[in-house]
Design an enzyme around this catalytic site. Structure first.
Site, PDB file in Angstrom:
ATOM      1  CG  ASP A   8      -0.354   0.202   2.532  1.00 35.39           C
ATOM      2  OD1 ASP A   8       0.885   0.358   2.605  1.00 35.39           O
ATOM      3  OD2 ASP A   8      -1.096   0.238   3.536  1.00 35.39           O
ATOM      4  CG  HIS A   9      -0.692   4.808   1.498  1.00 32.60           C
ATOM      5  ND1 HIS A   9      -1.777   3.944   1.574  1.00 32.60           N
ATOM      6  CD2 HIS A   9      -0.634   5.436   2.686  1.00 32.60           C
ATOM      7  CE1 HIS A   9      -2.350   4.077   2.760  1.00 32.60           C
ATOM      8  NE2 HIS A   9      -1.671   4.973   3.457  1.00 32.60           N
ATOM      9  CB  CYS A  65       1.041  -2.196   4.715  1.00 30.07           C
ATOM     10  SG  CYS A  65       0.842  -3.243   6.166  1.00 30.07           S
ATOM     11  N   GLY A  66       2.563  -0.174   6.117  1.00 35.00           N
ATOM     12  CA  GLY A  66       3.263   0.611   7.132  1.00 35.00           C
ATOM     13  C   GLY A  66       3.822  -0.270   8.236  1.00 35.00           C
ATOM     14  CB  THR A  67       2.303  -2.106  10.893  1.00 28.33           C
ATOM     15  OG1 THR A  67       1.087  -2.575  10.275  1.00 28.33           O
ATOM     16  CG2 THR A  67       2.080  -0.733  11.510  1.00 28.33           C
ATOM     17  N   GLY A  70      -1.621  -5.210   8.603  1.00 28.34           N
ATOM     18  CA  GLY A  70      -2.832  -5.265   7.772  1.00 28.34           C
ATOM     19  C   GLY A  70      -2.655  -6.235   6.616  1.00 28.34           C
ATOM     20  CG  HIS A  98      10.872 -24.363  12.101  1.00 30.73           C
ATOM     21  ND1 HIS A  98      11.061 -24.227  13.450  1.00 30.73           N
ATOM     22  CD2 HIS A  98      12.045 -24.840  11.607  1.00 30.73           C
ATOM     23  CE1 HIS A  98      12.301 -24.600  13.772  1.00 30.73           C
ATOM     24  NE2 HIS A  98      12.913 -24.970  12.659  1.00 30.73           N
ATOM     25  CG  HIS A 133       9.420 -28.246  10.954  1.00 26.30           C
ATOM     26  ND1 HIS A 133       9.162 -27.713  12.193  1.00 26.30           N
ATOM     27  CD2 HIS A 133      10.747 -28.505  10.911  1.00 26.30           C
ATOM     28  CE1 HIS A 133      10.304 -27.639  12.875  1.00 26.30           C
ATOM     29  NE2 HIS A 133      11.272 -28.115  12.124  1.00 26.30           N
TER      30      HIS A 133
HETATM   31  C1  RB5 Z   1      -1.734   2.966   6.398  1.00 30.11           C
HETATM   32  O1  RB5 Z   1      -1.728   4.206   7.027  1.00 30.11           O
HETATM   33  C2  RB5 Z   1      -1.451   1.868   7.402  1.00 30.11           C
HETATM   34  O2  RB5 Z   1      -2.538   1.703   8.243  1.00 30.11           O
HETATM   35  C3  RB5 Z   1      -1.108   0.577   6.694  1.00 30.11           C
HETATM   36  O3  RB5 Z   1      -0.027   0.778   5.860  1.00 30.11           O
HETATM   37  C4  RB5 Z   1      -0.752  -0.604   7.570  1.00 30.11           C
HETATM   38  O4  RB5 Z   1       0.200  -0.260   8.526  1.00 30.11           O
HETATM   39  C5  RB5 Z   1      -1.875  -1.363   8.141  1.00 30.11           C
HETATM   40  O5  RB5 Z   1      -1.706  -2.374   8.813  1.00 30.11           O
END
Ligand code: RB5
Length: 146
Positions: A8-9, A65-67, A70, A98, A133
């Site tokens: 994503d962005h 993604c950011g984290t 998601g 594993h 495994h």
């Molecule tokens: C986008 O702002 C952020 O929520 C997404 O990239 C991600 O981290 C979601 O889990």
């Protein structure tokens, strides 16, 4: 080996870094976006990549993604997907050996590009160990298909 990659962005810059790495490693890949001119919704990118891996069109996937959270939650909704959210090199190796993870998720806002490259490199080049495994992974598959 053919890899489907998307972000994503929030994962755009890291996606480009990982594409450079795959070019260096001589790994074939296809980029499924995003174009990311505006804010987008991560399931719109995670689910198509997960489906392409689950149906065998691609061997593995990389989602950013950011984290990474998601993307991993979304990808793991697709039957046959074992998406591992990884932010350290030890887990990158272990989840291939594993868990036979078939999608790697990472968060661009969590780790730097140098570590992310190392994680992807190890994940892309480590084989599943099978054996005990395989029994464990088989139990996940059996649950999905019952
Ligand atoms: C986008 O702002 C952020 O929520 C997404 O990239 C991600 O981290 C979601 O889990």
């Amino acid at each position: 080996m053919k890899i489907a990659i998307a972000s994503d962005h929030g994962g755009l810059n890291l996606r480009e870094e990982i594409k450079v790495l795959m070019d260096e490693m001589g790994i074939e890949y296809e980029d499924f976006g995003c174009e990311c001119e505006t804010s987008v919704d991560y399931p719109d990118y995670a689910l198509p990549v997960a489906e392409k891996v689950a149906n065998g069109e691609f061997d593995k996937g990389i989602l950013i993604c950011g984290t990474g959270i998601g993307m991993s939650i979304s990808a793991n909704k697709v039957k046959g997907i074992r998406c591992a959210l990884v932010h350290d090199v030890f887990s990158a190796k272990a989840t291939r050996e594993h868990n036979d993870s078939n999608i790697l998720a990472m968060g661009e806002r969590v780790i730097g590009p140098g570590l992310a490259r190392e994680i992807a490199k190890v994940w892309l080049s480590t084989e599943f160990e099978g054996g005990r495994h395989a029994n464990r992974v088989g139990k996940i598959t059996a649950y999905e298909t019952k």
